[in-house]
Design an enzyme around this catalytic site. Structure first.
Site, short mmCIF file in Angstrom:
data_model
loop_
_atom_site.label_atom_id
_atom_site.label_comp_id
_atom_site.label_asym_id
_atom_site.label_seq_id
_atom_site.Cartn_x
_atom_site.Cartn_y
_atom_site.Cartn_z
N ARG A 147 0.86 -1.18 0.00
CA ARG A 147 0.00 0.00 0.00
C ARG A 147 0.89 1.23 0.00
O ARG A 147 1.83 1.31 0.80
CB ARG A 147 -0.88 0.00 1.25
N TYR A 159 -3.34 11.95 4.99
CA TYR A 159 -3.53 10.64 5.63
C TYR A 159 -2.42 9.64 5.28
O TYR A 159 -1.99 9.55 4.14
CB TYR A 159 -4.88 10.03 5.23
N ASP A 210 -5.19 3.74 -0.16
CA ASP A 210 -6.31 4.01 0.75
C ASP A 210 -6.70 5.48 0.66
O ASP A 210 -5.90 6.36 0.98
CB ASP A 210 -5.88 3.66 2.19
N HIS A 212 -9.24 6.68 2.35
CA HIS A 212 -9.66 6.98 3.73
C HIS A 212 -10.87 7.90 3.80
O HIS A 212 -10.87 8.92 4.52
CB HIS A 212 -8.48 7.54 4.53
N GLU A 236 -9.12 1.81 -1.80
CA GLU A 236 -9.86 1.52 -0.57
C GLU A 236 -10.62 2.73 -0.06
O GLU A 236 -10.12 3.86 -0.14
CB GLU A 236 -8.83 1.07 0.48
N GLU A 262 -13.41 -1.49 6.57
CA GLU A 262 -12.67 -1.64 7.82
C GLU A 262 -13.44 -1.08 9.02
O GLU A 262 -13.16 -1.46 10.14
CB GLU A 262 -11.28 -1.00 7.73
N ARG A 283 -13.45 -5.49 3.59
CA ARG A 283 -12.36 -5.24 4.56
C ARG A 283 -12.77 -5.49 6.01
O ARG A 283 -12.01 -5.20 6.93
CB ARG A 283 -11.90 -3.78 4.43
N GLU A 339 -4.17 -7.33 5.26
CA GLU A 339 -3.33 -6.17 5.62
C GLU A 339 -2.40 -6.56 6.77
O GLU A 339 -2.82 -7.24 7.70
CB GLU A 339 -4.22 -4.99 6.04
N TRP A 402 -11.61 12.29 8.55
CA TRP A 402 -10.20 11.97 8.70
C TRP A 402 -9.92 10.64 8.02
O TRP A 402 -10.74 9.74 8.03
CB TRP A 402 -9.78 11.89 10.17
O1 EZ4 Z 1 -6.46 4.47 9.64
O2 EZ4 Z 1 -6.85 1.55 11.65
O3 EZ4 Z 1 -6.32 0.62 5.99
N1 EZ4 Z 1 -5.98 0.95 7.06
C1 EZ4 Z 1 -6.42 2.03 7.71
C2 EZ4 Z 1 -5.96 2.18 9.13
C3 EZ4 Z 1 -6.82 3.14 9.93
C4 EZ4 Z 1 -6.60 2.89 11.38
C5 EZ4 Z 1 -7.51 3.76 12.24
O4 EZ4 Z 1 -7.42 3.39 13.56
O5 EZ4 Z 1 -7.18 2.80 7.17
O6 EZ4 Z 1 -4.59 2.52 9.17
CO CO Z 2 -8.05 1.84 5.51
#
Ligand code: EZ4
Ligand code: CO
Length: 402
Positions: A147, A159, A210, A212, A236, A262, A283, A339, A402
């Site tokens: 990643r 991020y 990711d 995020h 992701e 996730e 995830r 992961e 975030w």
């Molecule tokens: O930011 O688990 O894909 N992994 C992620 C993680 C999250 C953290 C948040 O606690 O997005 O690194």
């Molecule tokens: Co993630």
């Protein structure tokens, strides 16, 4: 096999972990992870005040019934706190059952579907050059899938960027740190990273990214399209998934594979995403989605639609979750990838385990149970420290994801 005691252990060997330890008559013990990054003590209270007392005297062999008791019995269904508490109980009970059966957990689940579990590691850097170098280091370490996340010039705290070493912990202060987000800069910069990575390393490795939760659906569609030449393994969390329908729009526009989940707690969070084939990888993970029992239901449902698993495995998931995941991944027929962010040596010392990284894969252990223990003396050296995840704002001050 009556449950004799259920205790919660909190430890902070660099970051907080919450562990539930269950003991049954006759002395067998099992442990489960209940860590909820940034909100740890809420799960401690949920377990200690409401769940542990109700477990005493129950038959530890009845995992499904105890799962249903805790899920239906809460009345207030789902949510990250409830489902992590259920996961901790569930994993501790599977650990005990497998130990009693003298089987590694994967065997109890139905046996191995594969010999080893492909993982992806996290490479990141302050800008494209640094990130390209970081990916190179992961390739040298043997990773087959990586990643990549880069800082964006002029954007404070984008991020996924670490702090100078190979370990990355976003929960960095007692109160949330403020970071900035700028979608325009990101959409311009991120595709250049993957162009640079393919130029430098070719197409032999899987690359993942990711987002995020930071983009709107149409922005996510645009990013997916612009990343197509880099042929990612997945993109992701490209847009928030509370509204599962949002992914229809993304899907219409791009063949970049999509991974989500996730932060999902149950099958209900991904029912339409999977059933309408709006994603390629799910995830959801053991600690987040109600343990082995909860995740197995999701994985079996996903298999019908050729959606594969890609369990969350950041360092805020303790070695107990990672170890259990390696058993789950060894069994689950529709496995995609796992992961894997390495834990610190301090964390590994608190949680002795028998999974091992080798040449881009995790190898599952052969001892009965899920193969992860907790050294309570070691754990006691590291008392709880309040740490929360950051928040993100746009440049005009608007709160963002975030
Ligand atoms: O930011 O688990 O894909 N992994 C992620 C993680 C999250 C953290 C948040 O606690 O997005 O690194
Ligand atoms: Co993630």
């Amino acid at each position: 096999m009556q449950i004799k005691s259920a205790r919660v252990i909190v430890t902070c060997p660099g970051r907080n972990f919450v562990t539930l330890k269950i003991e049954v008559e006759g002395g067998l013990t099992g442990i489960g992870d209940a860590t909820l990054n940034g909100r740890e003590l809420s799960v401690v209270s949920y377990l200690e005040d409401h769940v542990c007392p109700a477990l005493i005297g129950k038959d530890a062999r009845r995992i499904e019934d105890i799962w249903q008791f805790l899920y239906r019995g809460a009345y207030w269904r789902r949510g990250p706190v409830t489902m992590r508490a259920i996961a901790a109980v569930d994993v501790a009970l599977w650990d005990i059952k497998a130990k009693a059966a003298k089987m590694p957990l994967y065997d109890l689940l139905g046996g191995k579907s594969r010999d080893r579990v492909m993982v992806y590691g996290h490479a990141n850097g302050g800008d494209i050059d640094e990130t390209v170098d970081a990916v190179g280091r992961y390739i040298e370490m043997g990773y087959k899938a990586i990643r990549a996340q880069t800082g964006i010039p002029g954007v404070k705290g984008a991020y996924g960027v670490g702090r100078g070493d190979l370990y990355y912990e976003p929960a960095d202060a007692a109160l949330p740190s403020e970071t900035l987000w700028n979608t325009t800069s990101y959409l311009d910069y991120a595709p250049k990273l993957f162009e640079a990575l393919r130029d430098r390393f070719g197409f032999d490795h899987h690359l993942l990214h990711d987002v995020h939760h930071r983009l709107t659906p149409i922005e996510a569609a645009r990013l997916g399209k612009s990343l197509e030449p880099a042929r990612l393994f997945w993109m992701e969390d490209c847009t928030p998934a509370e509204n599962q329908e949002a992914f229809r729009l993304v899907r219409q526009h791009t063949v970049t594979p999509l991974a989500v989940g996730e932060i999902f707690n149950t099958i209900w969070d991904c029912k339409d995403l999977i059933g309408e084939q709006l994603i390629d990888y799910i995830r959801a993970t053991i600690v987040g989605a109600g343990g082995v029992t909860g995740l197995r239901r999701i994985a079996d449902y996903a298999a019908i639609y050729q959606v594969r698993t890609g369990c969350h495995g950041a360092t805020d998931l303790s070695p107990v979750t990672l170890g259990t995941a390696v058993h789950f991944d060894s069994w689950v027929p529709n496995f995609g990838i796992q992961e894997y962010m390495r834990h610190t040596p301090e964390t590994d010392a608190v949680f002795p385990h028998n999974y091992a990284f080798e040449d881009g894969y995790l190898l599952v252990g052969e001892t009965p149970g899920h193969g992860v223990d907790i050294d309570e003396e070691e754990a006691a050296k590291y008392p709880y420290k309040p740490m929360q995840l950051p928040v993100a704002r746009l440049e005009d001050g608007t709160m963002w994801n975030w």
